[in-house]
Structures are given as structure tokens and as C-alpha cells.
Motif scaffolding. Structure first.
Motif, mmCIF file in Angstrom:
data_model
loop_
_atom_site.group_PDB
_atom_site.id
_atom_site.type_symbol
_atom_site.label_atom_id
_atom_site.label_comp_id
_atom_site.label_asym_id
_atom_site.label_seq_id
_atom_site.Cartn_x
_atom_site.Cartn_y
_atom_site.Cartn_z
ATOM 1 N N ALA A 268 0.931 -1.162 0.213
ATOM 2 C CA ALA A 268 0.016 0.022 0.083
ATOM 3 C C ALA A 268 1.039 1.248 0.001
ATOM 4 O O ALA A 268 0.476 2.324 -0.483
ATOM 5 C CB ALA A 268 -0.830 -0.143 1.228
ATOM 6 N N ARG A 269 2.062 1.002 0.640
ATOM 7 C CA ARG A 269 2.902 2.471 0.622
ATOM 8 C C ARG A 269 3.861 2.686 -0.473
ATOM 9 O O ARG A 269 3.903 3.663 -0.853
ATOM 10 C CB ARG A 269 3.725 2.238 2.252
ATOM 11 C CG ARG A 269 4.740 3.448 2.405
ATOM 12 C CD ARG A 269 5.488 3.108 3.518
ATOM 13 N NE ARG A 269 6.467 2.199 3.284
ATOM 14 C CZ ARG A 269 6.547 0.996 4.005
ATOM 15 N NH1 ARG A 269 5.547 0.935 4.837
ATOM 16 N NH2 ARG A 269 7.308 0.132 3.753
ATOM 17 N N ASP A 270 4.397 1.106 -1.131
ATOM 18 C CA ASP A 270 5.459 1.544 -2.123
ATOM 19 C C ASP A 270 4.565 1.266 -3.231
ATOM 20 O O ASP A 270 5.331 1.303 -4.587
ATOM 21 C CB ASP A 270 6.491 0.770 -2.082
ATOM 22 C CG ASP A 270 7.076 0.816 -0.579
ATOM 23 O OD1 ASP A 270 6.924 2.180 -0.241
ATOM 24 O OD2 ASP A 270 7.558 0.150 -0.072
ATOM 25 N N GLY A 271 3.469 0.603 -3.559
ATOM 26 C CA GLY A 271 3.056 0.242 -4.921
ATOM 27 C C GLY A 271 3.085 -1.132 -5.185
ATOM 28 O O GLY A 271 2.294 -1.737 -5.898
ATOM 29 N N SER A 272 4.332 -1.792 -4.836
ATOM 30 C CA SER A 272 4.593 -3.149 -5.147
ATOM 31 C C SER A 272 5.585 -3.787 -4.188
ATOM 32 O O SER A 272 6.532 -2.676 -3.661
ATOM 33 C CB SER A 272 5.015 -3.471 -6.328
ATOM 34 O OG SER A 272 6.303 -2.595 -6.740
ATOM 35 N N ILE A 273 5.873 -4.935 -4.066
ATOM 36 C CA ILE A 273 6.845 -5.606 -3.072
ATOM 37 C C ILE A 273 7.370 -7.036 -3.675
ATOM 38 O O ILE A 273 6.453 -7.574 -4.133
ATOM 39 C CB ILE A 273 6.089 -5.840 -1.732
ATOM 40 C CG1 ILE A 273 7.227 -6.167 -0.645
ATOM 41 C CG2 ILE A 273 5.060 -6.641 -1.753
ATOM 42 C CD1 ILE A 273 8.170 -4.826 -0.214
ATOM 43 N N ARG A 274 8.304 -7.186 -3.500
ATOM 44 C CA ARG A 274 8.859 -8.488 -3.804
ATOM 45 C C ARG A 274 8.459 -9.828 -2.863
ATOM 46 O O ARG A 274 8.722 -9.244 -1.380
ATOM 47 C CB ARG A 274 10.414 -8.605 -3.843
ATOM 48 C CG ARG A 274 10.864 -7.865 -5.220
ATOM 49 C CD ARG A 274 12.426 -7.912 -5.469
ATOM 50 N NE ARG A 274 12.902 -9.419 -5.574
ATOM 51 C CZ ARG A 274 13.905 -10.024 -4.888
ATOM 52 N NH1 ARG A 274 14.424 -9.533 -4.045
ATOM 53 N NH2 ARG A 274 14.064 -11.327 -5.323
ATOM 54 N N PHE A 275 8.098 -10.599 -3.048
ATOM 55 C CA PHE A 275 7.441 -11.677 -2.122
ATOM 56 C C PHE A 275 8.570 -12.818 -1.764
ATOM 57 O O PHE A 275 8.621 -13.304 -0.788
ATOM 58 C CB PHE A 275 6.238 -12.487 -2.897
ATOM 59 C CG PHE A 275 5.663 -13.710 -1.864
ATOM 60 C CD1 PHE A 275 5.052 -13.357 -0.833
ATOM 61 C CD2 PHE A 275 6.211 -15.064 -2.264
ATOM 62 C CE1 PHE A 275 4.562 -14.363 0.037
ATOM 63 C CE2 PHE A 275 5.437 -15.982 -1.233
ATOM 64 C CZ PHE A 275 4.841 -15.489 -0.285
ATOM 65 N N GLU A 276 9.748 -12.884 -2.873
ATOM 66 C CA GLU A 276 10.672 -14.001 -2.394
ATOM 67 C C GLU A 276 11.348 -13.671 -1.169
ATOM 68 O O GLU A 276 11.420 -14.907 -0.301
ATOM 69 C CB GLU A 276 11.851 -13.994 -3.416
ATOM 70 C CG GLU A 276 12.694 -15.115 -3.526
ATOM 71 C CD GLU A 276 13.827 -15.093 -4.713
ATOM 72 O OE1 GLU A 276 14.624 -15.831 -4.698
ATOM 73 O OE2 GLU A 276 13.615 -14.363 -5.325
ATOM 74 N N PRO A 277 11.797 -12.447 -0.707
ATOM 75 C CA PRO A 277 12.453 -12.282 0.746
ATOM 76 C C PRO A 277 11.535 -12.677 1.711
ATOM 77 O O PRO A 277 11.890 -13.228 2.694
ATOM 78 C CB PRO A 277 12.917 -10.792 0.514
ATOM 79 C CG PRO A 277 12.980 -10.408 -0.737
ATOM 80 C CD PRO A 277 11.893 -11.284 -1.342
ATOM 81 N N ALA A 278 10.286 -12.266 1.612
ATOM 82 C CA ALA A 278 9.170 -12.530 2.802
ATOM 83 C C ALA A 278 9.075 -13.962 2.837
ATOM 84 O O ALA A 278 8.966 -14.594 3.965
ATOM 85 C CB ALA A 278 7.908 -11.949 2.332
ATOM 86 N N ALA A 279 9.119 -14.643 1.684
ATOM 87 C CA ALA A 279 8.872 -16.303 1.735
ATOM 88 C C ALA A 279 10.039 -16.960 2.276
ATOM 89 O O ALA A 279 9.884 -17.718 3.346
ATOM 90 C CB ALA A 279 8.662 -16.928 0.177
ATOM 91 N N ALA A 280 11.452 -16.446 2.172
ATOM 92 C CA ALA A 280 12.613 -16.976 2.637
ATOM 93 C C ALA A 280 12.404 -16.736 4.189
ATOM 94 O O ALA A 280 12.903 -17.503 5.031
ATOM 95 C CB ALA A 280 13.431 -16.269 2.209
ATOM 96 N N ASN A 281 11.985 -15.682 4.458
ATOM 97 C CA ASN A 281 11.791 -15.217 5.829
ATOM 98 C C ASN A 281 10.979 -16.221 6.685
ATOM 99 O O ASN A 281 11.251 -16.520 7.773
ATOM 100 C CB ASN A 281 11.461 -13.727 6.304
ATOM 101 C CG ASN A 281 11.611 -13.168 7.510
ATOM 102 O OD1 ASN A 281 10.379 -13.270 8.275
ATOM 103 N ND2 ASN A 281 12.540 -12.878 8.217
#
Length: 242
Positions: free
Chosen positions: A177-190
Motif C-alpha cells: 500500500a505504501r510503495d505500490g509493489s513488493i517482492r514476495f521472495e524475501p518474505a517467503a524466505a523469512n
């Protein structure tokens, strides 16, 4: 002290300019020797050590170790490779059963890790202990680990796992919502990293759990880094400190 004075005298005699050339050259020579010296052995299987120093590490990160190994081992029973800064022989399961399994059960084998990794894991890690007959300490630790991974203990941490995933998804929503987009891969790794340690951290006070997860993350970063201990200036040094 005498050692300091002797060191200062050597540096003054050689000169900083020449020393700045000699030290990197010496380090590069050591890295290349560690990479290729295994080829001096006479009896080796088919080998492919990949790129100097890093070996096949980058390919593994790019493809996953399962996909890379499947392609790398195609048509072969045993291959000598180099990844994560150490040589390793990959063998297919039928060859393991016929040539290694019995010796492992009889307690005739022991893990042989690079010195840097052995120091990181410690002598009390089950990964550095010999197993099989005659090794009761390994047997006790193995039983405890297997018991902690049974259905009941795994179901017990399910609420923690759900909360972990929910918190990360909420965080992703806020960032999107803040940046318009986000990469999911780092979150999945976390999520995968934190979920794999829930058997250790679940039930701890929140502040303690956060500290343990932080140190485990630092340790994992060091595990897959160049084993160079320069304290807080290298991932491996930070992992040893953690």
C-alpha cells in the motif's frame, strides 16, 4: 611487546605498498589451493569443481540445490563437486545403499567438515558427531530431534505458525500500500527460516524469541558465506559471535 616491535619492523622493511600487494596475492593463492588441491588425490570420481573459489554455489542459489543436483548428477552415480566453499562428493541413493550405508550403521564413519564449519557448528552439534553403533550420545540427540518433529509437537506450534504467516502477510500489505509493489521472495524466505526454528523458539517470551530468531538468522547467513573470520566485518565472523 617484542612481537609488536618485530611486526612493525617487518612492515617497515617491506613497505606498505608492497605489503598491500603481497597480502591479497597470498589470500588468493590460499583460496585457490583450498579449491583445487583435492585434485591431487589419485582415486577420484568424475569431478566438476565449477568456478574458482565459489564453485557451484551461485548455481545452487539460482536454481535450488535439488534442481541443480538433479541436473548435475544426470547419468552419473558419484560426482566430486565444490559448493559452499568446500569440496563434496554427491552420490546417488543406490550407490549409498551398496557402499556406505552398512558402514554408517556400524559406526565406522564420522563427519568430516571443513575447519571453519566445524568451529561454527561446535563439537556438541549432532552434525559433527559420529553416529551408529557405539555412539550413544548421537543416538540420544537423534531421538530427541525426531520426537520434536512428530505429529503432536508439530501440531502444538500450529498457532505460532499461523500467527507468523499472518504477521508477515499484514506487513506485505502495508508495504504494498505504501510503495505500490513488493517482492514476495524475501518474505517467503523469512517465513521459511522462522518456521523451521519454531520447534526451538515457540513458547519463549516475545523479546527472547525475537533475539533467538535474530541470532539464528545471523548464523544461517554465516553458514553460507565465505569462512573468513574478521569479526563483525564478515558474515562468518558475525555468525561465530552470535
Amino acid at each position: 611487546s617484542d612481537v609488536v616491535e618485530a611486526t612493525r619492523g617487518v612492515i617497515e622493511e617491506i613497505g606498505w605498498r608492497r605489503l598491500s600487494v603481497i597480502l591479497p596475492a597470498g589470500l588468493l593463492t590460499k583460496l585457490l589451493w583450498d579449491h583445487y588441491s583435492i585434485l591431487l588425490h589419485r582415486r577420484l570420481p568424475y569431478h566438476d569443481l565449477g568456478w574458482p573459489v565459489v564453485g557451484h554455489t551461485l548455481a545452487i542459489f539460482r536454481e535450488s540445490i535439488e534442481d541443480w543436483a538433479a541436473k548435475f548428477m544426470e547419468g552419473k552415480s558419484a560426482v566430486l563437486a565444490h559448493y559452499f566453499f568446500t569440496p563434496a562428493v554427491l552420490i546417488k541413493y543406490p550407490l549409498y545403499l551398496t557402499s556406505i550405508h552398512r558402514s554408517e550403521l556400524d559406526g565406522l564413519l564420522k563427519p568430516c567438515w571443513p575447519a571453519g564449519l566445524s568451529a561454527f557448528l561446535g563439537k556438541n552439534s549432532i552434525l559433527t558427531m559420529p553416529g551408529g553403533k557405539g555412539h550413544p550420545h548421537h543416538k540420544r540427540l537423534r531421538s530427541k530431534i525426531l520426537n520434536s518433529l512428530g505429529p503432536k509437537p508439530c501440531l502444538a506450534v500450529l498457532p505460532d505458525l499461523i500467527a507468523l504467516i499472518r504477521d508477515k502477510l499484514d506487513e506485505l500489505c502495508e508495504q504494498t500500500a505504501r510503495d505500490g509493489s513488493i517482492r514476495f521472495e524475501p518474505a517467503a524466505a523469512n517465513i521459511a527460516s522462522r518456521a523451521s526454528t519454531l520447534q526451538i523458539t515457540a513458547g519463549l517470551p516475545p523479546d527472547v524469541q525475537a533475539r533467538v530468531e535474530k541470532y539464528l538468522a545471523i548464523g544461517l547467513d554465516g553458514l553460507f558465506s565465505l569462512p573468513l573470520n574478521l569479526g563483525r566485518f564478515t558474515a562468518y565472523g558475525r555468525a561465530l559471535a552470535a
